[in-house]
Structures are given as structure tokens and as C-alpha cells.
Design a protein around this motif. Sequence first.
Motif, PDB file in Angstrom:
ATOM      1  N   VAL A   1       0.856  -1.187   0.000  1.00  0.00           N
ATOM      2  CA  VAL A   1       0.000   0.000   0.000  1.00  0.00           C
ATOM      3  C   VAL A   1       0.890   1.233   0.000  1.00  0.00           C
ATOM      4  CG1 VAL A   1      -1.761   1.309   1.240  1.00  0.00           C
ATOM      5  CG2 VAL A   1      -1.825  -1.204   1.251  1.00  0.00           C
TER       6      VAL A   1
ATOM      7  N   ARG B   1      -2.022  -1.172  -3.852  1.00  0.00           N
ATOM      8  CA  ARG B   1      -3.064  -0.145  -3.783  1.00  0.00           C
ATOM      9  C   ARG B   1      -2.427   1.193  -3.391  1.00  0.00           C
ATOM     10  NH1 ARG B   1      -5.173  -3.805  -5.684  1.00  0.00           N
ATOM     11  NH2 ARG B   1      -7.173  -4.795  -5.265  1.00  0.00           N
ATOM     12  N   TYR B   2      -3.120   2.308  -3.705  1.00  0.00           N
ATOM     13  CA  TYR B   2      -2.532   3.632  -3.470  1.00  0.00           C
ATOM     14  C   TYR B   2      -3.627   4.686  -3.339  1.00  0.00           C
ATOM     15  CZ  TYR B   2      -3.236   3.250  -8.499  1.00  0.00           C
ATOM     16  OH  TYR B   2      -3.786   3.027  -9.729  1.00  0.00           O
ATOM     17  N   GLU B   3      -4.732   4.299  -2.656  1.00  0.00           N
ATOM     18  CA  GLU B   3      -5.895   5.184  -2.543  1.00  0.00           C
ATOM     19  C   GLU B   3      -5.535   6.598  -2.126  1.00  0.00           C
ATOM     20  OE1 GLU B   3      -8.769   6.715  -3.191  1.00  0.00           O
ATOM     21  OE2 GLU B   3      -9.649   4.714  -3.059  1.00  0.00           O
TER      22      GLU B   3
ATOM     23  N   ALA C   1     -10.585   4.009  -5.539  1.00  0.00           N
ATOM     24  CA  ALA C   1     -11.529   2.890  -5.449  1.00  0.00           C
ATOM     25  C   ALA C   1     -12.690   3.109  -6.414  1.00  0.00           C
ATOM     26  CB  ALA C   1     -12.050   2.743  -4.018  1.00  0.00           C
TER      27      ALA C   1
ATOM     28  N   ASP D   1      -7.120   0.338   2.327  1.00  0.00           N
ATOM     29  CA  ASP D   1      -6.380  -0.464   1.335  1.00  0.00           C
ATOM     30  C   ASP D   1      -5.853  -1.756   1.957  1.00  0.00           C
ATOM     31  OD1 ASP D   1      -6.708   1.176  -0.862  1.00  0.00           O
ATOM     32  OD2 ASP D   1      -4.734   2.126  -0.716  1.00  0.00           O
TER      33      ASP D   1
ATOM     34  N   ASN E   1      -8.721  -4.121   2.341  1.00  0.00           N
ATOM     35  CA  ASN E   1      -9.125  -4.614   1.034  1.00  0.00           C
ATOM     36  C   ASN E   1      -8.171  -5.680   0.514  1.00  0.00           C
ATOM     37  OD1 ASN E   1      -9.022  -4.057  -2.168  1.00  0.00           O
ATOM     38  ND2 ASN E   1     -11.066  -3.684  -1.326  1.00  0.00           N
TER      39      ASN E   1
END
Lengths: 356, 356
Positions: B121, B145-147, B158, B348, B351
Motif C-alpha cells: 500500500v 493499492r494507493y488510494e 476505489a 487499502d 481490502n
Amino acid sequence: MDVKKAYVIFLGLGNVGRSLLRQILDTRDVLASRTGLRLIPIALADVSGLLLNPDGLPEETLRAALQATTDGNLLDALPGIRPLSEVGNALRAGAVLVDVTASPQTEPTLRAALDAGCSVVLANKIPLSGPWAEAREFFEHPHLRYEVTVGAGLPVIATLRYLLDTGDRVTAIEGCLSGTLGYLCAELERGVPYSVAVSQARSLGYTEPDPREDLSGRDVARKALILARTAGWPLEMADLSVEPLYPESLAGVSTEEFMAATPTLDEEYASRVAEAQAGGRTLRYVARVGPDGGEVGLVAVPQDSPLGALRGPANYIAFHTARYAEIPLVISGPGAGPEVTAAGVLGDVINLSATT
Amino acid sequence: MDVKKAYVIFLGLGNVGRSLLRQILDTRDVLASRTGLRLIPIALADVSGLLLNPDGLPEETLRAALQATTDGNLLDALPGIRPLSEVGNALRAGAVLVDVTASPQTEPTLRAALDAGCSVVLANKIPLSGPWAEAREFFEHPHLRYEVTVGAGLPVIATLRYLLDTGDRVTAIEGCLSGTLGYLCAELERGVPYSVAVSQARSLGYTEPDPREDLSGRDVARKALILARTAGWPLEMADLSVEPLYPESLAGVSTEEFMAATPTLDEEYASRVAEAQAGGRTLRYVARVGPDGGEVGLVAVPQDSPLGALRGPANYIAFHTARYAEIPLVISGPGAGPEVTAAGVLGDVINLSATT
């Protein structure tokens, strides 16, 4: 990436169900390459009957079903149709059942599906907005999703779940949850009489055949209740005060009588609009819920506020939380339409299939 | 529900890293009951060293690390500290590594983590905004992921992934991606001179010590590039035209010289604000990207538009797509702050842990 199969059962083949089926057929490659999933429709059910093949319905059958229902014929015109009562035979662990009806009759099938180890996706608000004692199971079940019941394809429920999963504390949720009433407010705002705006909305298909279904605020109240219950507040419908956009005296008459009587309301709504505008405000049909209850009704909001700047049919949902205290987290955009609604259902199916 | 363990490795213990660690400690019960996950920090790394225990660092060690770093001491004041170079020993399949630094030095560790089967992340934008040939692996990896790189805790990435996964076609993304520049625009709008607004933003800690880091638009451009690449457009930084909020002649001087020179810009910005206001508009620092490139800079938007109605530091991201063609899907709210950023990283982590 390995491709994982997920079997899909359709309850309902109306506008949303057909758009969903089409999206599943048309986005197979995107879906497989982006999510590693292959969705395989195994059952299509509507009031007229059931098409079922546990290994996957052939593409020509699916295309024929789309064609048959688009043409307004019933599913039962197709070969291989079975009685709807056999839908239980389609239920099996790992499959995803999607309820894209607006029916109060699907609850037994939904419970049977969950018992059988299916995941369930609801576009249907009814099972979620009855008494808490009955709806609770659906809210608490780990394999049930219902993104599109509020804001259609907008990621409203997903965002609320994310806030709660990460330990935020929601204090209030407010917004405009009806495209139909958003349209009506926009028309009133630009000087269109109430009776004309209602009649227009009805002919454009924005309202139900009896526009009081929308004007009553009941549908908005259901959405507000679903938001509240998702936030962890076990409210009942009676905890929400709801302002209908017509007087009590017009609640019991026929649709035709109601439509004929709407001009008698023009003056009242015109003067409410004028009063709001004199104060730099404009009318919006706003829902607001908190831990102890909520209100649904017309509110005069500042014209230069985010709600005031909202374009007609758009929805707007603001989450006020411990972490988003000064400025809320907001999702907005069109909150209706078969394509975006189907996409929201598809998102839930993908999500459940990826995690189960 | 069975509880699934997920091991977490921290790169960075700044404001966001500490908030994340605190959230993991304080929301354990919520997390377990809502998501079935138990997050177990096994490694904390910052420039000064590494704390590592493959079975999980004891809570007193984690609390001591929070305390040590809050006090401004270094992690290396703690017993059991090891050289940062040993971080490779923490990497193992199924663990989640979070990069909550802003460092260009973490890339080799990120690649090693992915090779070792870790999920990753990123709060760190640097690995995602370099040349596409180097960044591509990160965008395409299923376990990365890198929200929070865009809009902090707002569900921007997302939502974009959801649109793409369900087969929508994104045509353009636009919005206000900087709380700092939003604040600056709001101050200019209410008549505060440029020099005063910049100096205020700097003393409030809204800007970097050298405010040109923000005023250059570079950080906004990085976010725009991350959005574009997520949308499937493999752009380079050179494909974005970026308007800095100071002239080229002040690009090379020292921070002190820059601050001293800001009053010479007051008149220019005051007249741009006045010109916008004369036309019923207001200035916003807007980013816009499409398949072929994008622009980042000051735009005069109508005062009663959603961007015009935006409150100072709030972010706003509008997705224009095939399905959201007439009215875009919009996410807005505060796009900065350690608590909401940490919550986005936590989202993240949840998830990735739920799907791997």
C-alpha cells in the motif's frame, strides 16, 4: 491471473436486470483481465417463469431472453421455461443471486439463498426497509450487498462501509436522494408551476405512473432508513418524519383525481419558492438521518451552497463523521438510470465473488 | 466469523504512519467484528532503523515507538533496534507493506516486497509518478493499492477502479486536488493579497517549508498523472501542462528571497481575481486529464458551479465517463490530514487482506 468462475442467478429481468445481463455479456474480457472473474449466468427468473442451467445458460439463450423481454414479451415465450417455484434448484454455495426486482415477494427466496451459501445482491429496497427485526439479517449478513439501493451506481454504501470498517464514527448523513424530486425542485426553481412540473416528470417517465409514489417521500425515506441502518443505527420507518409534496387531503383519491387537483397547489409551491429566493435560497428535497432518527422534506438551502449548486436530477450524499467533522465527505452524481444501476449491481457481484 | 491474521510492515513513522499505527491499535475490535481481520504489525522502519518481530511486535513496543516518534526522538532510541538494511527479513508472502513515506528511496524495497509475495500500500506518490516504464509494474500489480495518493482518505481510486472494473469508459477526470491551493484560492477570493495568503498558509503548516513545492503545481500534477494512469492512459509528466503560481524568474532563488518577493505578485493576482469576479466567476486551481494529456492551472469557474461552491481546502474529483456523460460522478471533501489519510491506507490494507 487465474480466472475464477462465479455463477449468477437473476431475480428480475426489467430495465436493470437486462442492462446487467448485457453488461455481463459485453464486458467479459475487461472483467476477466481486471478482476480475474468470469461471471456465468445460470438462472433467469421473472414473474412468468425460470430459465435454468446449472452449468451456465448458453449465450444464445441469454440473448434470446434479452430480446424477448425487450420486446415486451414474457420470458415464458422461450423454450425450456420452468415454473418460477423451481428457483430453489438454482441455489448453491458460492453462487451470487441478484434481486433486481422492486417486489415484496422475494424475501423467502433471499433467505433460502443465504441459507444455501449463496451471496446476495439487492437492487430491491423492500427487504431492507421493513421492520428492523426482519431486515436485520440482511444488514448483518457478510455475503449480502445493496449498493444501488441508494444513489444507484454511486459508491454510497461502499463509502459508508469503508468509513465504518476503518473505525470512523458517523454522526449524520444528509443529502438529496431522489433524482425525480431533484428534477421537480429545479423546475419549481425556474418558475414552472407545480402542476406542470409534476405532469412533465410523469410524461418523461421520471415518476411512477402514480406520481404520489415519488411525491410522498416514501422512496426517499426508504433510502434514508437504509443509510441509517448501514451506519449502525437500528431505526424504524416511524423514526423518520416525512413531508409529502401534496396535502393529506389528496392522499386517498385516484391518480386521475390527483392529477386534476394539482393546479390547486401551484400557488402554495410558487410562494414557497419565492420566499426562499428572496432570502438567497432555493428549495431542495433533503433527507437527514442521525443515530436517533431523521427528517425527509423540503428545505430552503443557500443558493451558493453545494446542495444549492446541485444540478436537477443529481443525487448528493454527505457523510459527517468524527474524522470528516468540519467538511463532510460527499458523493454526488446521477442517482438513477438502468445502466449505472446495473453497473452498481455488477460492482457488488464482483466484490462478493472476489472475497468469498 | 473466523478471524484472519494479516501481518503489516511499516515504512515510515511520520504523521500518517503514527496515525495508522494508532488506528490499528484502537480499532482492533471494530475491525475484527466488521471485516474478520486482525492486523498484526511485525515491522516498523524509518530512516533511523528497524523494529522487527515476525510474530508481531508487542503492544508495549508499538506504544513506545509511537511515543518516541511523537516526542521527536528517533526510533533508534528504542531497545531492539536494527539497521534499516535488514528490512528485507520482514518481507514474506501474505504480509502487507505500507509505504507512508514521501521518499524516492523506497522503490527497491517495494519491488522486493512484491517479489516476496507481499501486498503493498502506497501513500508515497513518488514511485507512481516517475517514468511510465518504471511505474507501470506498480499500476499493473494486482496486490498493490494507493488510494490516499489522490484526495487522501476520499474513495477516489476505489471509485475509478470500480468504474473500470464494471466496464465503463472514462473520458476525462477533472477537479481540485490540492487543499493547500484551495485554501489559497479561497483567501484570494475574499481579497487577501497573494503575499499574505502564501505567508499565512506557510505559517499554518499547509505548505511545505518552501511554499513553491505546492505553488509549483508539481504535487497536483503527480496526482493528475496517477489518476490518468489508473484510468488506463499511460501518460508521462511531460504530457501535462502545469501552470505554477509564481513566475519563472522566482523559480531559482532561495526560499527567503522568494518569500521576500511575493508582494511583487499581489497586484497581478488581485487583478486576475477581480477580472474573474466581474464575470460572475472565481479562481480555482484545476487539474484536468484525458487520454491524450492534461492541464493543471488556475481556471475562472462560475461562482454557482460545483467547483465555485467548493469550500476552501476541500478536494473535488469529477469522473466523466460513457455512463456518467451528462452529469459526472463526483467525490469531494477534505483531501489532506493524517487521520483521514491513515484511514485510507487502512482501507487499502483491509481490502488487500480480504482478497489475498
